[in-house]
Design a protein around this motif. Sequence first.
Motif, PDB file in Angstrom:
ATOM      1  N   GLY A   1       0.780  -1.231   0.000  1.00 24.59           N
ATOM      2  CA  GLY A   1       0.000   0.000   0.000  1.00 24.59           C
ATOM      3  C   GLY A   1       0.809   1.276   0.000  1.00 24.59           C
ATOM      4  O   GLY A   1       0.287   2.341  -0.329  1.00 24.59           O
ATOM      5  N   ASN A   2       2.108   1.193   0.382  1.00 20.89           N
ATOM      6  CA  ASN A   2       2.915   2.412   0.450  1.00 20.89           C
ATOM      7  C   ASN A   2       4.286   2.187  -0.158  1.00 20.89           C
ATOM      8  O   ASN A   2       5.303   2.530   0.440  1.00 20.89           O
ATOM      9  N   GLU A   3       4.323   1.615  -1.352  1.00 18.08           N
ATOM     10  CA  GLU A   3       5.612   1.338  -1.980  1.00 18.08           C
ATOM     11  C   GLU A   3       6.143   2.585  -2.678  1.00 18.08           C
ATOM     12  O   GLU A   3       5.453   3.181  -3.507  1.00 18.08           O
ATOM     13  N   PRO A   4       7.378   3.029  -2.333  1.00 12.93           N
ATOM     14  CA  PRO A   4       7.954   4.200  -3.006  1.00 12.93           C
ATOM     15  C   PRO A   4       8.137   3.944  -4.495  1.00 12.93           C
ATOM     16  O   PRO A   4       8.350   2.800  -4.922  1.00 12.93           O
ATOM     17  N   GLU A   5       8.087   5.000  -5.277  1.00 16.45           N
ATOM     18  CA  GLU A   5       8.297   4.891  -6.710  1.00 16.45           C
ATOM     19  C   GLU A   5       9.688   4.342  -7.003  1.00 16.45           C
ATOM     20  O   GLU A   5      10.669   4.747  -6.385  1.00 16.45           O
ATOM     21  N   GLY A   6       9.760   3.416  -7.930  1.00 16.12           N
ATOM     22  CA  GLY A   6      11.043   2.838  -8.316  1.00 16.12           C
ATOM     23  C   GLY A   6      11.423   1.606  -7.527  1.00 16.12           C
ATOM     24  O   GLY A   6      12.379   0.917  -7.877  1.00 16.12           O
ATOM     25  N   VAL A   7      10.703   1.316  -6.445  1.00 16.71           N
ATOM     26  CA  VAL A   7      10.975   0.124  -5.643  1.00 16.71           C
ATOM     27  C   VAL A   7      10.068  -0.992  -6.137  1.00 16.71           C
ATOM     28  O   VAL A   7       8.837  -0.900  -6.033  1.00 16.71           O
ATOM     29  N   THR A   8      10.670  -2.016  -6.688  1.00 14.64           N
ATOM     30  CA  THR A   8       9.893  -3.150  -7.179  1.00 14.64           C
ATOM     31  C   THR A   8      10.224  -4.386  -6.358  1.00 14.64           C
ATOM     32  O   THR A   8      11.360  -4.585  -5.934  1.00 14.64           O
ATOM     33  N   ARG A   9       9.222  -5.177  -6.113  1.00 14.61           N
ATOM     34  CA  ARG A   9       9.386  -6.387  -5.315  1.00 14.61           C
ATOM     35  C   ARG A   9       9.257  -7.608  -6.217  1.00 14.61           C
ATOM     36  O   ARG A   9       8.340  -7.691  -7.031  1.00 14.61           O
ATOM     37  N   ARG A  10      10.162  -8.526  -6.078  1.00 14.86           N
ATOM     38  CA  ARG A  10      10.044  -9.772  -6.820  1.00 14.86           C
ATOM     39  C   ARG A  10       8.784 -10.512  -6.388  1.00 14.86           C
ATOM     40  O   ARG A  10       8.494 -10.611  -5.195  1.00 14.86           O
ATOM     41  N   PRO A  11       8.056 -11.064  -7.322  1.00 18.14           N
ATOM     42  CA  PRO A  11       6.923 -11.897  -6.924  1.00 18.14           C
ATOM     43  C   PRO A  11       7.405 -13.114  -6.133  1.00 18.14           C
ATOM     44  O   PRO A  11       8.461 -13.687  -6.437  1.00 18.14           O
ATOM     45  N   VAL A  12       6.663 -13.468  -5.113  1.00 17.55           N
ATOM     46  CA  VAL A  12       6.978 -14.676  -4.368  1.00 17.55           C
ATOM     47  C   VAL A  12       6.596 -15.879  -5.228  1.00 17.55           C
ATOM     48  O   VAL A  12       5.468 -15.955  -5.718  1.00 17.55           O
ATOM     49  N   PRO A  13       7.516 -16.800  -5.441  1.00 11.09           N
ATOM     50  CA  PRO A  13       7.183 -17.969  -6.268  1.00 11.09           C
ATOM     51  C   PRO A  13       6.077 -18.792  -5.636  1.00 11.09           C
ATOM     52  O   PRO A  13       5.902 -18.798  -4.412  1.00 11.09           O
ATOM     53  N   ALA A  14       5.315 -19.468  -6.454  1.00  7.52           N
ATOM     54  CA  ALA A  14       4.184 -20.260  -5.957  1.00  7.52           C
ATOM     55  C   ALA A  14       4.635 -21.390  -5.039  1.00  7.52           C
ATOM     56  O   ALA A  14       3.922 -21.765  -4.111  1.00  7.52           O
ATOM     57  N   LEU A  15       5.830 -21.906  -5.295  1.00  9.50           N
ATOM     58  CA  LEU A  15       6.362 -23.005  -4.492  1.00  9.50           C
ATOM     59  C   LEU A  15       7.617 -22.575  -3.760  1.00  9.50           C
ATOM     60  O   LEU A  15       8.456 -21.840  -4.290  1.00  9.50           O
ATOM     61  N   GLN A  16       7.744 -23.032  -2.526  1.00  9.51           N
ATOM     62  CA  GLN A  16       8.973 -22.848  -1.772  1.00  9.51           C
ATOM     63  C   GLN A  16      10.056 -23.774  -2.333  1.00  9.51           C
ATOM     64  O   GLN A  16       9.750 -24.729  -3.059  1.00  9.51           O
ATOM     65  N   PRO A  17      11.320 -23.514  -1.966  1.00 10.72           N
ATOM     66  CA  PRO A  17      12.384 -24.415  -2.413  1.00 10.72           C
ATOM     67  C   PRO A  17      12.177 -25.867  -1.991  1.00 10.72           C
ATOM     68  O   PRO A  17      12.660 -26.789  -2.654  1.00 10.72           O
ATOM     69  N   ASN A  18      11.428 -26.080  -0.884  1.00 12.43           N
ATOM     70  CA  ASN A  18      11.192 -27.456  -0.429  1.00 12.43           C
ATOM     71  C   ASN A  18      10.000 -28.106  -1.139  1.00 12.43           C
ATOM     72  O   ASN A  18       9.616 -29.239  -0.809  1.00 12.43           O
ATOM     73  N   GLY A  19       9.414 -27.395  -2.102  1.00 14.29           N
ATOM     74  CA  GLY A  19       8.316 -27.952  -2.873  1.00 14.29           C
ATOM     75  C   GLY A  19       6.939 -27.679  -2.308  1.00 14.29           C
ATOM     76  O   GLY A  19       5.936 -27.954  -2.971  1.00 14.29           O
ATOM     77  N   GLU A  20       6.860 -27.118  -1.093  1.00 12.26           N
ATOM     78  CA  GLU A  20       5.567 -26.784  -0.508  1.00 12.26           C
ATOM     79  C   GLU A  20       5.035 -25.482  -1.092  1.00 12.26           C
ATOM     80  O   GLU A  20       5.792 -24.660  -1.612  1.00 12.26           O
ATOM     81  N   LEU A  21       3.737 -25.286  -0.998  1.00 15.39           N
ATOM     82  CA  LEU A  21       3.148 -24.026  -1.418  1.00 15.39           C
ATOM     83  C   LEU A  21       3.702 -22.888  -0.566  1.00 15.39           C
ATOM     84  O   LEU A  21       3.902 -23.040   0.645  1.00 15.39           O
TER      85      LEU A  21
END
Length: 244
Positions: free
Chosen positions: A196-216
């Motif tokens: 809701g309050n992200e400064p301009e120019g700051v982008t966040r990587r999307p969280v992948p659907a799966l964790q490295p251990n294969g769980e959601l």
Amino acid sequence: MTRPTTYVLVHGAWHDERSWDRVAPLLTARGHRVFAPSLTGHGDKAHLLGPDVGLTTHTEDVVDLILDHALNDVVLVGHSYAGMVISGAANRIPERISRLVYLDAMVPTHGENAIDVMPLTKAMIDGAADSAQPWRIPPLPELAAPLGLFGVTDSDDIAWLRGTLTDESVLCFQQPVEMDNPAQAAVPRTHILCVGNEPEGVTRRPVPALQPNGELSHVHTLDTGHDAMITRPAELAALLLENI
């Protein structure tokens, strides 16, 4: 009775252990054990700041704390830049970590540095390059409302927070994280995003659907600025208590 949990709360760049002052008591009041160290160059270690302080230094800070106190089953929480730190620590001692919690944090893969994860960091390094001490990056400035200082908008809180902030070493953002231990991939992860309050120019990587251990992936959001531990401590503590 629920078995007590050990939390290690790791602050982000420019901050120190005091950033957790409103969250730690809420966890200890529920019978849990909390450690909130200052990383080298910050808080009671501010005098140790130098050009040789980097991500490796801060990773060692966390690993040493866990080993020195013989901690096990640790919920390791990293805010912002400390996502890099907790990732490296989990690579070193995965057997002692029960969960990683990324609080509005950088989430790297093996061999990446902070610039890779958040390219805006490069502009901060470039900005310091022409200064008398090009290895030092000062804290980000206060922005106009509703962005404030790291998302903190209350005037009293801003004044308090400003008094805790110190410079960061360029090397913290340049050193790559090591995540080549297969065992670290098995550690469950939780992501808490401040929205809701992200400064301009700051982008966040999307969280992948799966964790490295294969769980959601476990993803939660807080409608607040970046420093949620200051602006929404009760809500943040509740999320930490739910994810143990």
